[in-house]
Design an enzyme around this catalytic site. Structure first.
Site, PDB file in Angstrom:
ATOM      1  N   ARG A 108       0.837  -1.193   0.000  1.00  0.00           N
ATOM      2  CA  ARG A 108       0.000   0.000   0.000  1.00  0.00           C
ATOM      3  C   ARG A 108       0.869   1.239   0.000  1.00  0.00           C
ATOM      4  NH1 ARG A 108      -4.364   0.587   4.131  1.00  0.00           N
ATOM      5  NH2 ARG A 108      -2.590   0.473   5.537  1.00  0.00           N
ATOM      6  N   SER A 177       7.547  -5.644   6.574  1.00  0.00           N
ATOM      7  CA  SER A 177       7.297  -6.703   7.557  1.00  0.00           C
ATOM      8  C   SER A 177       7.981  -8.016   7.196  1.00  0.00           C
ATOM      9  CB  SER A 177       5.795  -6.915   7.735  1.00  0.00           C
ATOM     10  OG  SER A 177       5.172  -5.684   7.964  1.00  0.00           O
ATOM     11  N   ASP A 230       5.884  -3.642  11.210  1.00  0.00           N
ATOM     12  CA  ASP A 230       4.460  -3.267  11.333  1.00  0.00           C
ATOM     13  C   ASP A 230       3.996  -3.070  12.785  1.00  0.00           C
ATOM     14  OD1 ASP A 230       4.679  -5.978  11.738  1.00  0.00           O
ATOM     15  OD2 ASP A 230       2.963  -6.535  10.507  1.00  0.00           O
TER      16      ASP A 230
HETATM   17 MG    MG Z   1      -0.439  -6.754   8.605  1.00  0.00          MG
END
Ligand code: MG
Ligand code: ADP
Length: 498
Positions: A108, A177, A230
């Protein structure tokens, strides 16, 4: 009841009533099987037991491991990674910031317009882009070029009113992540890819360097101001909304936690003490393990057959990737040893990971009197039909045991963190509030899991301490949190003189 049935079988056989004897014998056999199924269930339930006393031992063990992981590199199963985030958002952040959240097959890009104390988040926009599968196993340049060009396209949609101040570079927070050895707030080397990525030439490289080069190749003027995990992003997002937030926990496909530690309580940190006196630690708590964890034969078999045997034991008992699989393994045993689905084990039931946590969650939440949802899931996923209500109830029981254990263990983990911070008890009537930010699909969608986790937290903390502790859902914290960290680590922040 078993004795009566045996007696009846003898009487019938003596009466040479062959047909009737057959029926009765069949009943004896099936009730024996049902008893076997119940005994498998009872044994599983006992092995999964998480009384308060046991959870307190788990919490204590978590605290001990946290100390050990902070004392020295490799001192514990808990990596206790120093994030280099020593400034969490205060609410004063102002300006236009970008974030890039890469953690799976989608990434994103976000644009956040921060208006300072009064206006807070003025505007927030994002776009989700999926990564073509061939780029997940290609070269580093190709992957990062793809990401940077998506970013450039997104930047091009800036409206006239959204600009960074003249002469300033755009700044970006990068949520990445995957396991990274962080070397500063804005650099870190990739230890290994996970989750289906296999871009060999990125391993060992600084991921910020790789992204920055691609950003330059895309002709974009943008600086990566913060590289974050994250959990750290979620912590930053949570803190922005509530200054009491001291820790963040992700309960999603996997599980992890981050929290704010006092810098002087990190013996393995040899750098200068940060001005704030604080440092965010990414615990990597999924790898926690302790002799107090209620491990069963099913967990051991799951672990042995996994891609990372011996690792992430806590995660394998708690997180969304595994809960459905544990349920499947228990049902498989009941099918093999108690023939709950008939003489043959249904072939689909033998397929690892076919039963996903959203499926077991749907069965667990089935409120219809005849457990229609359970019947539908069994049919659609496992191709099992014609189950009795009694059997469907048994399956819901299995889901309940697995979810309850996971939820209660995650609560124990949180208590471990609060203990480490000395916030699990009320001292001399002190009223210091603490909040824990939570996020992730498991927490968000599995209501019974969430409720059980929260109730267990209050159970373990007791009434008085519970009053000072809040749990809150930090929606999408990892994306907006990264933009906020780009702001709090901006190159344009004036150095405040005392
Ligand atoms: Mg996640
Ligand atoms: P990630 O952890 O990969 O960043 P999410 O935080 O979105 O992703 O979590 C996704 C996970 O949440 C899924 O793998 C699944 O295990 C769990 N999940 C999603 N929806 C549900 C649901 N309805 N019930 C239970 N668990 C769910």
């Amino acid at each position: 009841m078993g004795k009566v049935a045996v007696g009846a079988a003898v009487v019938c056989a003596a009466a040479v009533c062959a047909a009737a004897a057959l029926v009765v014998r069949h009943r004896i056999k099936s009730s024996g099987k049902w008893a076997r199924a119940l005994s498998i269930l009872t044994e599983f339930e006992e092995k999964c037991g998480t009384p308060s006393s046991k959870l307190k031992q788990v919490a204590d063990a978590m605290t001990v491991e946290m100390h050990a992981g902070l004392a020295s590199e490799g001192g514990s199963k808990l990596k206790m990674i120093i994030s280099y985030v020593d400034n969490l958002p205060t609410g004063d952040e102002k300006g236009l910031f970008y974030a890039l959240d890469l953690g799976g097959t989608n990434f994103r890009v976000l644009r956040v317009h921060l208006g300072g104390k009064e206006s807070r988040v003025v505007k927030q926009e994002f776009e989700e882009v999926s990564i073509p599968p061939h780029l997940m196993t290609g070269s580093s340049d190709e992957l990062f070029d793809y990401i940077a060009s998506a970013l450039a396209k997104f930047v091009a949609t800036e409206s006239d009113s959204q600009h960074v101040s003249p002469g300033r570079q755009r700044e970006l927070g990068f949520t990445f992540s995957f396991p990274v050895r962080q070397t500063s707030i804005s650099s870190g080397t990739l230890i290994k890819w996970t989750k289906g990525f296999a871009v060999e030439d990125t391993v060992g490289q600084d991921v910020v360097g790789e992204l920055t080069k691609a950003i330059e190749r895309a002709g974009l003027d943008m600086r990566v101001a913060a590289l974050v995990n994250d959990t750290v992003g979620t912590l930053a997002g949570g803190r922005y909304n509530n200054p009491d937030v001291a820790a963040a926990v992700i309960l999603g496909t996997g599980t992890n936690a981050a929290y704010v530690e006092r810098a002087h309580a990190i013996p393995k940190w040899h750098g200068l003490l940060p001005k704030s006196g604080e440092m965010v630690i990414n615990m990597e708590w999924g790898n926690f393990r302790s002799s107090h964890l209620p491990l069963t034969e099913y967990d051991q078999a799951l672990d042995a057959g996994s891609l990372n045997p011996g690792e992430q034991i806590f995660e394998k008992m708690i997180s969304g990737m595994y809960l459905g699989e544990i349920v499947r393994r228990v049902l498989c045993k009941m099918a093999e040893e108690a023939a709950i689905f008939g003489d043959a084990v249904p072939p689909k039931l033998k397929i690892p990971f076919i039963l996903r946590t959203p499926h077991t969650s749907a069965m667990h939440h089935d409120t219809s009197p005849d457990l229609k949802v359970v019947a539908t899931k069994l049919k659609d996923i496992l191709e099992i039909s014609n189950t009795s209500l009694k059997l469907r109830k048994l399956i819901v029981e299995v889901c309940d045991i697995v979810a309850t254990r996971g939820a209660r263990l995650s609560a124990a983990g949180i208590v471990g963190i609060l203990k480490k911070l000395g916030r699990d008890t009320v001292k001399d009537g002190e009223k210091q509030k603490s909040a824990v930010a939570l996020d992730g699909g498991l927490y968000e969608h599995y209501t019974k899991f969430r409720t059980c986790m929260e109730n267990t937290l209050w159970e373990l903390l007791g009434e008085e301490a519970s009053e000072n502790i809040a749990v809150e859902h930090s929606m999408d914290g990892s994306g907006i949190g990264a933009a906020l960290l780009a702001a709090s680590h901006s190159q344009y922040i004036e150095v405040e003189e005392p």
